[in-house]
Design an enzyme around this catalytic site. Structure first.
Site, short mmCIF file in Angstrom:
data_model
loop_
_atom_site.label_atom_id
_atom_site.label_comp_id
_atom_site.label_asym_id
_atom_site.label_seq_id
_atom_site.Cartn_x
_atom_site.Cartn_y
_atom_site.Cartn_z
N GLU A 382 0.79 -1.25 -0.22
CA GLU A 382 0.02 -0.02 0.05
C GLU A 382 0.92 1.24 -0.05
O GLU A 382 0.51 2.39 0.53
CB GLU A 382 -1.11 0.08 1.17
CG GLU A 382 -2.09 -0.92 1.24
CD GLU A 382 -3.20 -0.99 2.37
OE1 GLU A 382 -2.69 -0.17 3.20
OE2 GLU A 382 -4.32 -1.51 2.06
N GLU A 455 -6.77 -7.87 -0.90
CA GLU A 455 -7.44 -7.44 0.53
C GLU A 455 -8.83 -6.90 0.37
O GLU A 455 -8.91 -6.34 -0.50
CB GLU A 455 -6.64 -6.37 1.60
CG GLU A 455 -5.27 -6.90 1.84
CD GLU A 455 -4.58 -5.65 2.74
OE1 GLU A 455 -5.25 -5.14 3.65
OE2 GLU A 455 -3.31 -5.96 2.73
C1 GAL Z 1 -4.77 -2.48 4.58
C2 GAL Z 1 -3.47 -3.16 5.35
C3 GAL Z 1 -3.41 -4.22 6.13
C4 GAL Z 1 -4.54 -3.80 7.24
C5 GAL Z 1 -5.95 -3.84 6.73
C6 GAL Z 1 -6.85 -3.53 7.86
O1 GAL Z 1 -4.91 -1.50 4.58
O2 GAL Z 1 -2.62 -3.57 4.00
O3 GAL Z 1 -2.11 -4.53 6.44
O4 GAL Z 1 -4.08 -2.94 8.20
O5 GAL Z 1 -5.71 -2.64 5.86
O6 GAL Z 1 -8.25 -3.98 7.17
#
Ligand code: GAL
Length: 739
Positions: A382, A455
């Site tokens: 990210e 994610e």
């Molecule tokens: C994302 C990140 C993850 C975790 C997640 C929580 O932005 O890549 O490591 O923090 O959010 O939802």
């Protein structure tokens, strides 16, 4: 021949001081510890994450046995958080930046036969010169020497690494052998490929090595009948590489290998040229109390949970390279892996970036022979675009490994695609109304590219295992909606949800108690409802799953009752009864979830009248018209049993590396038909006798009707007996044999 000895026993001091080197014999303040080691045992939650961020000291006598006389000697570190200096007899012999990748220190000139003083200065602070540090990160990087350490002695010419590559037709295998030598010499290189101890092909070659690094390639040609490594049949072969001088084998290496092809295309992901929708979760490698310091068995168990309990086909090692044991197990069981370099949103200065590029090299050179790994993540998770930096990480990956594509996880749109695959965190996926973003809107490109969602969910809906039912159901449904919508979009290779297990985090993240409740399982790997979205996707021939998302008469919903009732199942249909009354037979919601292989059954009608509700509920699952499973809920459940289960009935006294072994013990408070008492919050104590101890507190509080703990061996053989006890109930006693 090479000799490898584990260095698992050390003395540890929470404060590093130069006196620990100059006055090696002074043991004041040192305690004896065994690796994997956490520099600090933390509480389960609600702790200051600074508590493990300090510089500590590990020391031990290093006995160089006579067999190592005249050899080249190294110390291999699998993982030390975060910066390490290695001292031998008072002199620094090496250092390493980075807590997730291995490093090696050569001690040949200093290590004469006999006893030496080995000291490690271990800096576990969040040093801004080392990834992932420099800004904030949503996870904890626990300190200590948390992976194995080995002493290795080799001849003047030895195998430093190997890389295996097969051709598309599966009839040839290239074995690249990286040979390190301090002399020029002629020798033979001998390789063999075998399966189940039967040699399939072998080859011998005269070679000449020069001083320094040498690369020799041996090709096994005309292979036939090679079986593919696949998700259901992860066939592994053994490759043996030997250096031969005269009649003697002077060094050897053994590698497990799987023949398979992996490719992301604009229309999805292909394993062995077969399109597969990726269904997975992210894994952090942390555990309660001891953070990262868990030995082989616990690492392997995590892979098993993901593959067998949850039925995933892919895991992302967010956000760093994970234990070799975890990856080995993924190879063995057929679980694909997205592996990535350490980092989280922040990119540091040039020196920091150099470390990150080095991390790419260390990760790939360690792991390129794992068939399970199907893509390299070469971006800081990210982070913003940074052309020159990401050109370097991609070039490094491509130079080292042409058999895998690169990805780099981002959450920004219109990001420069230097990688082969646009890997994107889409936190819109999984909402009922706001569906995932279109890939061209995300990439800003005018054509489709290989694309995967890495994610979703996570912080959009944190969920505790004991939250109100409605909240837990919503958590599950978000995972289902996401996989459904992505399942329908052929231009998306699949989705990896956030995340598998809850994890401890910094104060800036999570629920304020230093936990991100983002897992489909909690930190003990106990299931939440969302885990059934995954497990119900399994083929019923593997396991029949029937999970009505309700605790029936326990718990509250906004409008009372349990409707709508979502049932995650792989049955063809489910009949519901309240008391004696058949309510109906229900089928999976294929229309609502066309993208899921096995959609949930949703009962969304008024099925009971006021008085009916104080009755038992029964669900019967059918496959091809046959009853295959029943789930019953009581009208008046009372906690009446304390059930204890252990993952393993047999442990190794000294683990795998002269260390210790662990297994998980789960304790569940249930009613008389073994349904969890979700509002069970009891004081609980764990009684462990024999050659084992509890990791973490032996007395704590059970939350949401369940808790788990890990038992670790003390080094002695015997029988460990384990039981648990609340103020009102006592469990059975289970025995674990320690050999
Ligand atoms: C994302 C990140 C993850 C975790 C997640 C929580 O932005 O890549 O490591 O923090 O959010 O939802």
């Amino acid at each position: 021949m090479r000799t490898v000895l584990p260095l698992s026993h050390w003395y540890y001091h929470e404060n590093y001081s130069e006196n620990h080197i100059s006055d090696f014999e002074d043991m004041n303040g040192f305690s004896s510890i065994i690796i994997p080691h956490a520099n600090k045992v933390t509480p389960f939650s609600n702790f200051d994450e600074k508590m493990y961020q300090f510089v500590s000291c590990y020391k031990r006598k290093l006995e160089i046995p006579e067999v190592m006389d005249g050899k080249r000697i190294f110390i291999d570190f699998e993982g030390v958080m975060t910066y390490t200096e290695v001292y031998l007899d008072g002199k620094i012999v090496g250092s390493h930046k980075g807590g997730y990748t291995p490093f090696t220190v050569e001690i040949t000139s200093a290590a004469t036969t006999g006893e030496h003083e080995l000291v490690l200065k271990v800096d576990s602070t969040e040093r801004s010169d080392i990834p992932p540090f420099g800004f904030v990160i949503d996870y904890l990087c626990y300190g200590g020497v948390y992976r194995e350490v080995y002493l290795r002695a080799v001849e003047d010419t030895f195998i430093e690494n190997t890389k295996l590559e097969h051709d598309e037709e599966l009839d040839a295998l290239d074995i690249k052998v990286f040979i390190n030598s301090i002399v020029r010499k002629k020798m033979k290189l001998q390789v063999s490929l075998s399966k189940d101890n039967e040699v399939i092909d072998s080859m011998k070659l005269e070679i000449e090595v020069n001083e320094g690094k040498n690369l020799k390639t041996v090709a096994l040609k005309n292979l036939s009948g090679i079986e593919l490594w696949d998700l259901d049949h992860p066939v592994l072969y053994d490759v043996r590489v030997e250096l031969v001088e005269g009649k003697d084998i002077s060094d050897s290496a053994e590698i497990r290998y799987g023949f398979r092809t992996v490719q992301f295309r604009a229309d999805g992901f292909y394993l062995n040229n077969r399109n597969i929708k990726l269904l997975g979760l992210n894994r952090h490698q942390s555990f309660p109390y001891v953070g990262y310091a868990m030995p082989r068995r616990a690492q392997e168990k995590d892979a098993d949970i993901l593959k067998f309990d949850l039925g995933l086909n892919v895991v992302r090692t967010s956000h760093y390279p994970q234990s070799k044991h975890f990856l080995n197990r993924c190879d063995e069981i057929g679980l694909l892996v997205f592996e990535e370099i350490p980092g989280w949103q922040h990119i540091g200065d040039e020196a920091w970036q150099d470390v990150a590029v080095e991390n790419v090299r260390e990760m790939i050179e360690r792991d390129w022979n794992h068939p399970s790994i199907m893509i390299w993540g070469v971006r800081i998770n990210e982070s913003p675009d940074l052309h020159d930096f990401y050109k370097r990480t991609n070039d490094m990956a491509r130079r080292l490994d042409t058999t895998r594509q690169t990805g780099g996880v981002r959450f920004i749109e219109d990001s420069e695609l230097i990688e082969d695959v646009y890997t994107f965190n889409d936190f819109q996926a999984g909402f009922k109304e706001r569906r995932h973003r279109d890939q061209r809107a995300v990439t800003g490109l005018e054509k489709d590219v290989p694309f995967m969602i890495t994610e979703f969910a996570g912080h959009m809906h944190p969920t505790k295992r004991y939250d109100p039912e409605q909240w837990r159901v919503e958590h599950a449904n978000r995972h289902a909606y996401a996989h459904d919508e992505i399942g329908r979009d052929r231009r998306i290779a699949g989705a990896i949800g956030w995340c598998a297990f809850d994890y401890n985090t910094h104060y800036q993240f999570g629920s304020g108690d230093r936990i991100c409740y983002h897992g489909v399982m909690d930190m003990f790997r106990l299931p939440k409802y969302a885990s059934y979205v995954y497990s119900s996707q399994k083929d019923p021939s593997v396991e029949v799953v029937l999970e009505p998302l309700t605790n029936w008469t326990q718990g509250d919903r906004q409008e009372g009752g349990v409707m709508p009732l979502d049932i995650y199942t792989n049955c063809d249909s489910v009949k519901m009864f309240i008391g004696e009354k058949e309510i109906g037979e229900y089928k999976p919601a294929f229309k609502k979830f066309p993208g899921l292989k096995r959609p949930p059954i949703i009962i969304d009608e008024m099925i009971s009248t006021w008085g009916d509700f104080w009755n038992d509920a029964l669900f019967i699952g059918y496959i091809k018209g046959e009853e295959v499973i029943r789930r019953k809920f009581l009208k008046d459940p009372v906690p009446s049993r304390l059930i204890i289960q252990v993952d393993d009935r047999e442990l190794k006294a000294k683990g795998y590396d002269d260390s210790y072994d662990v297994t998980r013990v789960i304790v569940t408070l249930t009613d008389r038909i073994e349904n969890i008492s979700i509002y069970g919050f009891e004081r609980i104590s764990f009684n462990v006798e024999g050659p084992g101890t509890v990791i973490g507190p032996a007395e704590t509080v059970m939350t949401g009707g369940a808790i788990a703990f890990w038992v670790k061996t003390t080094g002695e053989p015997g029988v460990i007996t384990v039981s648990a006890e609340t103020p009102y109930l006592i469990s059975d006693q289970v025995c674990i044999e320690v050999i």
